[in-house]
Structures are given as structure tokens and as C-alpha cells.
Design a protein around this motif. Structure first.
Motif, PDB file in Angstrom:
ATOM      1  N   GLY A   1       0.695  -1.260   0.123  1.00 32.07           N
ATOM      2  CA  GLY A   1       0.099   0.029  -0.048  1.00 32.07           C
ATOM      3  C   GLY A   1       0.746   1.371  -0.018  1.00 32.07           C
ATOM      4  O   GLY A   1       0.248   2.265  -0.029  1.00 32.07           O
ATOM      5  N   ALA A   2       2.251   1.061  -0.005  1.00 35.99           N
ATOM      6  CA  ALA A   2       2.952   2.312   0.202  1.00 35.99           C
ATOM      7  C   ALA A   2       3.224   2.709  -1.170  1.00 35.99           C
ATOM      8  O   ALA A   2       3.780   2.221  -2.212  1.00 35.99           O
ATOM      9  N   LEU A   3       3.232   4.100  -1.295  1.00 37.05           N
ATOM     10  CA  LEU A   3       3.793   5.022  -2.428  1.00 37.05           C
ATOM     11  C   LEU A   3       5.374   5.287  -2.504  1.00 37.05           C
ATOM     12  O   LEU A   3       5.848   5.710  -1.565  1.00 37.05           O
ATOM     13  N   VAL A   4       6.036   4.711  -3.386  1.00 37.21           N
ATOM     14  CA  VAL A   4       7.384   4.911  -3.485  1.00 37.21           C
ATOM     15  C   VAL A   4       8.037   5.878  -4.693  1.00 37.21           C
ATOM     16  O   VAL A   4       7.446   5.484  -5.702  1.00 37.21           O
ATOM     17  N   ARG A   5       8.834   6.693  -4.450  1.00 31.58           N
ATOM     18  CA  ARG A   5       9.374   7.533  -5.423  1.00 31.58           C
ATOM     19  C   ARG A   5      10.844   6.935  -5.615  1.00 31.58           C
ATOM     20  O   ARG A   5      11.525   6.597  -4.486  1.00 31.58           O
ATOM     21  N   ILE A   6      11.441   6.696  -6.813  1.00 29.72           N
ATOM     22  CA  ILE A   6      12.695   6.042  -7.302  1.00 29.72           C
ATOM     23  C   ILE A   6      13.230   7.206  -8.285  1.00 29.72           C
ATOM     24  O   ILE A   6      12.721   7.610  -8.980  1.00 29.72           O
ATOM     25  N   GLN A   7      14.685   7.296  -7.788  1.00 34.36           N
ATOM     26  CA  GLN A   7      15.503   8.124  -8.768  1.00 34.36           C
ATOM     27  C   GLN A   7      15.876   7.164  -9.862  1.00 34.36           C
ATOM     28  O   GLN A   7      16.329   6.057  -9.543  1.00 34.36           O
ATOM     29  N   PRO A   8      15.911   7.613 -11.256  1.00 34.89           N
ATOM     30  CA  PRO A   8      16.057   6.874 -12.387  1.00 34.89           C
ATOM     31  C   PRO A   8      17.343   6.487 -12.650  1.00 34.89           C
ATOM     32  O   PRO A   8      18.038   5.430 -13.440  1.00 34.89           O
ATOM     33  N   VAL A   9      18.325   7.123 -11.899  1.00 33.67           N
ATOM     34  CA  VAL A   9      19.833   7.002 -12.552  1.00 33.67           C
ATOM     35  C   VAL A   9      20.288   6.045 -11.162  1.00 33.67           C
ATOM     36  O   VAL A   9      21.080   5.176 -11.341  1.00 33.67           O
ATOM     37  N   SER A  10      20.279   6.750 -10.123  1.00 32.46           N
ATOM     38  CA  SER A  10      20.952   5.774  -8.808  1.00 32.46           C
ATOM     39  C   SER A  10      20.004   4.885  -8.247  1.00 32.46           C
ATOM     40  O   SER A  10      20.518   4.085  -7.374  1.00 32.46           O
ATOM     41  N   TYR A  11      18.556   4.664  -8.451  1.00 31.84           N
ATOM     42  CA  TYR A  11      17.875   3.936  -8.058  1.00 31.84           C
ATOM     43  C   TYR A  11      17.645   4.099  -6.398  1.00 31.84           C
ATOM     44  O   TYR A  11      17.120   3.175  -5.859  1.00 31.84           O
TER      45      TYR A  11
END
Length: 188
Positions: free
Chosen positions: A60-70
Motif C-alpha cells: 500500500g506504500a507509494l514509493v519514489r525512485i530516482q531513475p539513475v541511482s535507483y
């Protein structure tokens, strides 16, 4: 532009990985494996062009990911256990989602994961698999039996095309190069 997807390496419960999908062959190669990170229940993936971020849900958690460093951050809890698809509205940058079991179209706040159910009965009798916007901002939802166009503000169905010859479609993305949608099917 590249096509990025996710794969649950050892279903259920991960580890999960981000993959790069070759547009012509459909073959995926690993970009990043989330090991020992707690991201073992990834269900959705959307690229946010405005912010150059990837969005996903883990349970149920919303997660934000940086596309280069992950590098990733849990933004908050949506209050729903199975957000199975995410999409970014191209003009406003708003984040939308669908639930697999609940038949819900959602608008999710990217700051705190606060969730509003726009329509709680999008396509009764069908599973909601994924959603995508075309470049003009029209919203389409892939169900277990049809591709449905809905109004993103009200969730009202505007059109429906029943699927034929395709089974177990689970992903939906707009392909600018081809001017059409691409989808992925479960191999099993």
C-alpha cells in the motif's frame, strides 16, 4: 526514450527488479535489482517526465525512485493494499492509479500518498490491470477483458473496446514512436 518495466524475480515476495525492455523484440534486461531493501511487493510503475522520477507502489506504500541511482523513498501509505497500475497525466503531472481487486480509479497525491477514489466501480466483472494516458491526456484503463477510456476527472466511462486474441495482458504504456499502446502479457 526507453521502455522500463518491473519483474518479480521470485514471486511472491521478490526480490523485484527494474528492467529495460527492447521495443522490437520485447526482451528485457536488468537495470536494477532491489535486494534486501524491503521493496519486494512492487505492483506498478510510472515514469514522471516532469520530475524525472519513477513512481511505484509496494503493497500500500507509494514509493519514489530516482531513475539513475535507483535511490528510493517511501512517500506514504495510500490506504489501499493493491494499487496495480500507475500513470502520470501529461498536462497536469497528476498521479493516477487503479486497484486490482477493488475496481477503483484513484488520484494519488505525490507529496503524501493521500488517495481519492475517483470511481469505485470502473468495470464491474473485470479486473483492472493497468492504465495509461495518451499524449493528449485521454485516460485508458486495461481490464481483464477490454480497453476502456474514462474521464480522468469523474471516472465516467467514455468508450470500451473488448480484447480479442490476447490473454493475461497486465501492462499498458503509450508508445510515442508508434502512436499506439503497448501491452505485456503474463507468460504463465
Amino acid at each position: 526514450p526507453i521502455l522500463i518495466g518491473m519483474n518479480d524475480v521470485d514471486q511472491p515476495g521478490g526480490p523485484d527488479e527494474l528492467v529495460r525492455v527492447d521495443r522490437s523484440s520485447g526482451v528485457a534486461s536488468r537495470l536494477h535489482l532491489f535486494t534486501a531493501s524491503g521493496l519486494n511487493y512492487l505492483e506498478s510503475l510510472a515514469y514522471d517526465q516532469r520530475e524525472n522520477l519513477l513512481w511505484t507502489t509496494n503493497g500500500g506504500a507509494l514509493v519514489r525512485i530516482q531513475p539513475v541511482s535507483y535511490a528510493w523513498v517511501v512517500v506514504g501509505n495510500t490506504g489501499l493494499g493493491d494499487v496495480d497500475g500507475l500513470a502520470i497525466q501529461p498536462q497536469s503531472g497528476a498521479l493516477y492509479g487503479v486497484t486490482y481487486g477493488g475496481n477503483d480509479l484513484l488520484r494519488i497525491d505525490k507529496r503524501d500518498a493521500g488517495t481519492v477514489i475517483v470511481n469505485g466501480a470502473v468495470e464491474i466483472g473485470a479486473r483492472l490491470e493497468d492504465l495509461a494516458f495518451d499524449p493528449t491526456g485521454r485516460l485508458f484503463i486495461l481490464t481483464s477483458r477490454a480497453l476502456v477510456e474514462v474521464d480522468p476527472q469523474t471516472g465516467t466511462r467514455l468508450g470500451r473496446v473488448f480484447l480479442q486474441g490476447a490473454t493475461s495482458l497486465e501492462g499498458l504504456v503509450w508508445d510515442d514512436n508508434r502512436g499506439t499502446f503497448l501491452s505485456a502479457a503474463d507468460r504463465d
